[in-house]
Each structure stands twice: as C-alpha cells, then as structure tokens.
Design a protein around this motif. Structure first.
Motif, short mmCIF file in Angstrom:
data_model
loop_
_atom_site.label_atom_id
_atom_site.label_comp_id
_atom_site.label_asym_id
_atom_site.label_seq_id
_atom_site.Cartn_x
_atom_site.Cartn_y
_atom_site.Cartn_z
N THR A 1 9.11 13.05 -4.89
CA THR A 1 10.49 12.78 -4.53
C THR A 1 10.74 13.05 -3.06
O THR A 1 11.40 12.26 -2.36
CB THR A 1 11.45 13.64 -5.38
OG1 THR A 1 11.14 13.42 -6.76
CG2 THR A 1 12.89 13.28 -5.14
N ALA A 2 10.17 14.15 -2.56
CA ALA A 2 10.34 14.49 -1.15
C ALA A 2 9.81 13.37 -0.27
O ALA A 2 10.45 12.97 0.71
CB ALA A 2 9.61 15.80 -0.84
N GLU A 3 8.66 12.82 -0.63
CA GLU A 3 8.10 11.74 0.18
C GLU A 3 8.95 10.48 0.09
O GLU A 3 9.18 9.79 1.09
CB GLU A 3 6.66 11.44 -0.24
CG GLU A 3 6.06 10.35 0.64
CD GLU A 3 4.55 10.28 0.57
OE1 GLU A 3 3.91 11.32 0.38
OE2 GLU A 3 4.02 9.17 0.73
N ALA A 4 9.45 10.21 -1.11
CA ALA A 4 10.30 9.01 -1.29
C ALA A 4 11.57 9.13 -0.44
O ALA A 4 12.05 8.15 0.12
CB ALA A 4 10.66 8.83 -2.76
N ARG A 5 12.10 10.35 -0.33
CA ARG A 5 13.30 10.54 0.46
C ARG A 5 13.03 10.32 1.95
O ARG A 5 13.84 9.74 2.66
CB ARG A 5 13.89 11.92 0.20
CG ARG A 5 14.47 12.00 -1.22
CD ARG A 5 14.81 13.41 -1.64
NE ARG A 5 15.76 14.00 -0.74
CZ ARG A 5 15.52 15.06 0.02
NH1 ARG A 5 14.35 15.66 -0.02
NH2 ARG A 5 16.44 15.52 0.80
N VAL B 1 13.60 -3.72 -0.47
CA VAL B 1 12.50 -2.82 -0.76
C VAL B 1 12.87 -1.99 -1.98
O VAL B 1 14.00 -1.54 -2.11
CB VAL B 1 12.23 -1.87 0.43
CG1 VAL B 1 11.02 -0.98 0.16
CG2 VAL B 1 12.02 -2.67 1.71
N ARG B 2 11.92 -1.80 -2.89
CA ARG B 2 12.14 -0.94 -4.04
C ARG B 2 11.19 0.24 -3.96
O ARG B 2 9.98 0.07 -3.83
CB ARG B 2 11.95 -1.74 -5.32
CG ARG B 2 13.07 -2.74 -5.39
CD ARG B 2 13.15 -3.59 -6.59
NE ARG B 2 14.35 -4.42 -6.44
CZ ARG B 2 14.72 -5.35 -7.27
NH1 ARG B 2 14.01 -5.59 -8.34
NH2 ARG B 2 15.81 -6.06 -7.05
N LEU B 3 11.77 1.41 -4.02
CA LEU B 3 10.98 2.63 -3.92
C LEU B 3 10.59 3.10 -5.31
O LEU B 3 11.45 3.30 -6.16
CB LEU B 3 11.80 3.73 -3.26
CG LEU B 3 11.94 3.70 -1.74
CD1 LEU B 3 12.85 4.83 -1.28
CD2 LEU B 3 10.57 3.86 -1.11
N VAL B 4 9.31 3.28 -5.52
CA VAL B 4 8.84 3.77 -6.80
C VAL B 4 8.46 5.24 -6.64
O VAL B 4 7.82 5.62 -5.66
CB VAL B 4 7.62 2.95 -7.30
CG1 VAL B 4 7.25 3.35 -8.72
CG2 VAL B 4 7.90 1.46 -7.22
N LEU B 5 8.87 6.05 -7.59
CA LEU B 5 8.50 7.47 -7.55
C LEU B 5 8.33 7.99 -8.96
O LEU B 5 8.69 7.33 -9.93
CB LEU B 5 9.57 8.28 -6.80
CG LEU B 5 11.03 8.18 -7.26
CD1 LEU B 5 11.30 9.09 -8.46
CD2 LEU B 5 11.95 8.56 -6.12
N ALA C 1 0.85 -1.18 0.00
CA ALA C 1 0.00 0.00 0.00
C ALA C 1 0.90 1.24 0.00
O ALA C 1 2.09 1.16 0.27
CB ALA C 1 -0.89 -0.02 1.23
N PRO C 2 0.32 2.41 -0.30
CA PRO C 2 1.13 3.63 -0.36
C PRO C 2 1.95 3.88 0.92
O PRO C 2 1.61 3.42 2.00
CB PRO C 2 0.09 4.72 -0.57
CG PRO C 2 -1.01 4.03 -1.30
CD PRO C 2 -1.05 2.63 -0.75
N THR C 3 2.99 4.63 0.71
CA THR C 3 4.07 4.85 1.67
C THR C 3 3.75 4.88 3.15
O THR C 3 4.24 4.06 3.91
CB THR C 3 4.77 6.19 1.35
OG1 THR C 3 4.77 6.34 -0.05
CG2 THR C 3 6.17 6.21 1.87
N ALA C 4 2.94 5.83 3.55
CA ALA C 4 2.76 6.08 4.97
C ALA C 4 2.25 4.82 5.68
O ALA C 4 2.76 4.42 6.72
CB ALA C 4 1.79 7.22 5.17
N GLU C 5 1.28 4.21 5.05
CA GLU C 5 0.66 3.02 5.61
C GLU C 5 1.69 1.92 5.85
O GLU C 5 1.84 1.38 6.93
CB GLU C 5 -0.36 2.49 4.60
CG GLU C 5 -1.66 2.08 5.19
CD GLU C 5 -2.52 3.28 5.54
OE1 GLU C 5 -3.66 3.06 5.91
OE2 GLU C 5 -2.04 4.43 5.45
#
Ligand SMILES: Nc1ncnc2c1ncn2[C@@H]1O[C@H](COP(=O)(O)OP(=O)(O)OP(=O)(O)O)[C@@H](O)[C@H]1O
Ligand SMILES: [Mg+2]
Length: 404
Positions: free
Chosen positions: A224-228, A213-217, A133-137
């Motif tokens: 990008t700020a959230e991915a960082r 883990v692979r970060l998709v942005l 699920a999306p990042t924060a979760e």
C-alpha cells in the motif's frame, strides 16, 4: 479509443487484472488489444495461450501480443549506444562491459510504450489494455519523455554547437586522443528523434480523454505504501488514475489464522480508502486457485466490474487534475480535489513522509512529493472542492498544524 494501463508492485496481480479487463471488453464487443510491456511475458501464462510479438486474435474480439522490445531497441538506440560505448571504452572500460553499461535501465520499457503508441495509432482497435512492468520501472519511464525532452531542448542545442566547434580541434589532436569523446550529428539526430517519439507517447498517455492508469495492490502495509507513492508521482505528472484494485482479499474465516489476516487486511483497506479518496477502490477476493485461462479471468472481471453485461469496464472518467504543486515565492502550494469532504476546519499535518489532511470529518493521507518532504506545513485552506496546503522549506523538516 481508450488506453488503460495497469501498474503496481511486483506480483500483486497486474497481468491478471489487465487480462480480465481486456477479456471483459472483448466480450462486450469492443475490439481490444492486450499488450505487455513487461519483458517477463506472463500474458501468455495468464491467458493460457501462445503469443508472439505480433498481435493475434486469441478469442473473438481480443488480440494480444508480447512486445519484442529487443528488435526496436536495436534500431532506435544503436547510434546513441555506439557513441556511449565508444565514450566508455575511451575512458578505459573494456568493450563488453561498456556495451552492457549502455543498456539504460527502463529504456526497453520506453520502447515498449512506443510500440503501444504505434499500435494504438494504427486504428485497428477501440481499446488497448497494457500490462505494465512493476511500479518503479514504469514510473521512471513515464517521467522520461518530459525529462528527456527538456534536456534535449535546453541542453543539447548548446552541446551540439559546442561539439561542432570542437570537432576541428579534435581532428588536430588526432583520432586516437579524441576518439569517441565528441558526439557526431547522427547521435544528436537519433536522440532528437527519440525525444520526439517520447513526447508523442507522453501526449497520448497524459490525455485523460484517452488514457487512464489503474493501480493494483494487495492490502498489505508495504504494498500500500508503494502504491501511494506511485499515485502521488502519477498524479503529479498529470496521469489520470481512475481505479485502485485491491487484490487477494481474504474472506472472513473461522480459525484464528484466517481471522488475523482478514482483520489486518480490513485495516489496510480502510487506509487504502483514505489514501485514494475520490477514486474507485475495487476489491478482488483471494481465489482458491490461480485465475488462469479465459473462464477464470471472466470470473475475475465479474468480481471487478460487476456481472451486469452493460457495466462498462473502462468508461472515460473525467477525474480532472489529481494533484499539483505551485511555487509561490519560496513556498510550495499543493492543491488537490477532495470530492468527498465537507467544508469545515482544515487540519493538515505531516506524519513522516505523508501529509495527513482532515477536513470536516474525512481524512486523506497522501505520500508527499520528494521536494515537499523537506518542508513544514504552514497553512491550509479548503473551498468545498479543492484543498490547498502551503509548505515552507524547513531545513529540519517538521510538523505544523493549521486551523481555519
Ligand atoms: N485474486 C487472486 N486469487 C488468487 N490468485 C491470484 C489472484 N490474483 C492473481 N493471482 C495469482 O497470483 C500470481 C501473480 O499475479 P499476476 O501475474 O497477475 O501479478 P503481476 O502483478 O502481473 O506480477 P508481476 O509483477 O510478476 O508481473 C499469479 O499466479 C496469479 O494467477
Ligand atoms: Mg505480470
């Protein structure tokens, strides 16, 4: 056995890249299971096949399932939930609302990860690809095993003793007045079981030989700020981030509109490379249409992993520790590997909530962990492989330089 998790902000292409990766693995003869912990269940849409809660082979070598967390949720959490609902009802909250309130945010995700563990442990697959699920979760739930485990270890034994002691008093007060206020042993047991399960999941997901883990942005400032920030948090929790996928990159074009976007994205991509120095950053072009179905997803995999049939999409990359923060006296010392840097003058400066590090001509920008945002940089050191930056609590925050 390999587990690969795909995460990132909403809509950036997690489901697409996870599906493409799983398909590439299956095509290379790796028995692969593709799972989604996202309740939105878009795997079926991306693959263009019907899926259920049970793994089913959708193409030779590729099994996929959309986890039904609701069912697990009921069994695992029922006793705890009943207790919480009781407690809230006791405090005057009406039962329907109380029931709603006891559905903890992120818990379904946690239970989905329990299912990932069970399926991964079943030994039927060589690779498990998870569309998170999306990042924060995802972050919250990845941190939860430790937080909950700590809480249960330290706080609950005491509470349990207290509860045992209080139960006779509650009996004297009468059921009405004490109703729901004191958890029964079964509640503690349920929580302890959950904590054990979570510790298991945590162990599996933080093992760099198994999981990455692979970060998709997408190359946009906000994304990008959230991915960082996600990267910082994941690195701190000890999860191995082994790839960043920059998706929906515009090809250069003739007209001003396209040129404008392409230039803006190139600036963001440069910033992305600075932020994730040492980690593979792969770019995916913005395609003319949604990559839906196996044929289109295979093209995405080609763009992502190269067309060579031998290119392993999920090699175990020993990334080592990405980031750590140690307490030395009242100072925090942040250390991280800087594989590409040449030894030289270290300059570390805060810029807002970021740390900007320049070592021998290479720059690295890191979203600071929360605790360090209230500190000033008071020193820096680079030994050729690892960078260390010293932070001192400073009620006013602030910026400092250090040259050595
Ligand atoms: N490179 C691309 N070119 C064109 N369309 C794309 C590309 N990557 C993804 N898409 C499309 O963008 C949409 C969002 O992608 P996807 O569903 O993979 O994102 P997601 O991160 O899983 O989203 P969510 O957070 O909602 O789960 C989909 O319609 C997908 O087909
Ligand atoms: Mg998705």
């Amino acid at each position: 056995m390999r587990i690969v998790l795909f995460t990132g902000k909403g809509g950036v292409g997690k489901t697409t890249t996870a599906s493409a990766t799983a398909l590439r693995l299956a095509d290379r003869g790796v028995k692969t299971l593709l799972l989604s912990t996202d309740t939105a269940h878009s795997l079926a849409d991306a693959l263009d096949v019907a899926l259920t809660g049970e793994p089913a082979e959708v193409t030779p070598g590729l099994w996929a399932a959309q986890l039904d967390t609701q069912r697990r949720f009921e069994a695992a959490w029922q006793q705890v939930q009943a207790y919480l609902a009781d407690l809230l009802a006791h405090g005057g909250v009406d039962p329907v609302t109380a029931d709603e309130l006891t559905v903890l945010p992120g818990l379904e995700e946690v239970l989905a990860l329990l299912a990932v563990r069970d399926l991964a442990g079943a030994g039927n697959w060589d690779a498990v690809v998870v569309d998170c699920a999306p990042t924060a979760e995802t972050l919250r739930l990845l941190a939860l095993p430790e937080a909950l485990g700590w809480y249960l270890d330290k706080v609950f034994p005491a509470q349990r003793r207290l509860a045992r002691g209080m139960r006779p008093i509650a009996a004297l007060l009468g059921r009405d007045r004490a109703h729901g206020a004191i958890p029964s042993d079964s509640v503690f047991d349920a929580l302890a079981r959950l904590a054990d399960d979570l510790a298991d999941v945590r162990w599996l997901l933080a093992d760099p030989g198994t999981t990455s883990v692979r970060l998709v942005l997408t190359p946009e400032a906000v994304v990008t700020a959230e991915a960082r920030r996600t990267f910082t948090a994941l690195a701190l929790y000890g999860y191995a981030v082994d790839m960043v996928v920059a998706n929906r990159v515009f090809p250069a074009g003739e007209d001003a509109w396209r040129q404008g976007w392409a230039a803006a994205q190139q600036r963001q991509l440069a910033a992305v490379r600075e932020s994730f120095a040492g980690i593979a950053v792969r770019e995916l072009p913005y395609r003319a249409a949604e990559p839906v179905g196996a044929a289109a997803l295979r093209e995405v995999a080609d763009a992502l992993y190269g067309e060579l049939p031998g290119a392993d999409p999920v090699p175990v990359l020993a990334t080592g520790e990405l980031l750590r923060v140690d307490l030395e006296g009242s100072d925090f010392v942040l250390s991280m590997p800087l594989p590409l840097a040449e030894p030289g003058a270290v300059e570390a400066a805060r810029a807002g909530d970021d740390l900007v590090v320049t070592v021998g001509g290479s720059r690295r920008v890191l979203a600071l962990p929360n605790a360090l945002r209230r500190c000033a940089v008071v020193g820096g050191d680079f030994d050729g492989t690892r960078l260390q930056v010293r932070f001192r609590p400073d009620p006013e925050g602030g910026t400092a330089h250090s040259d050595e």
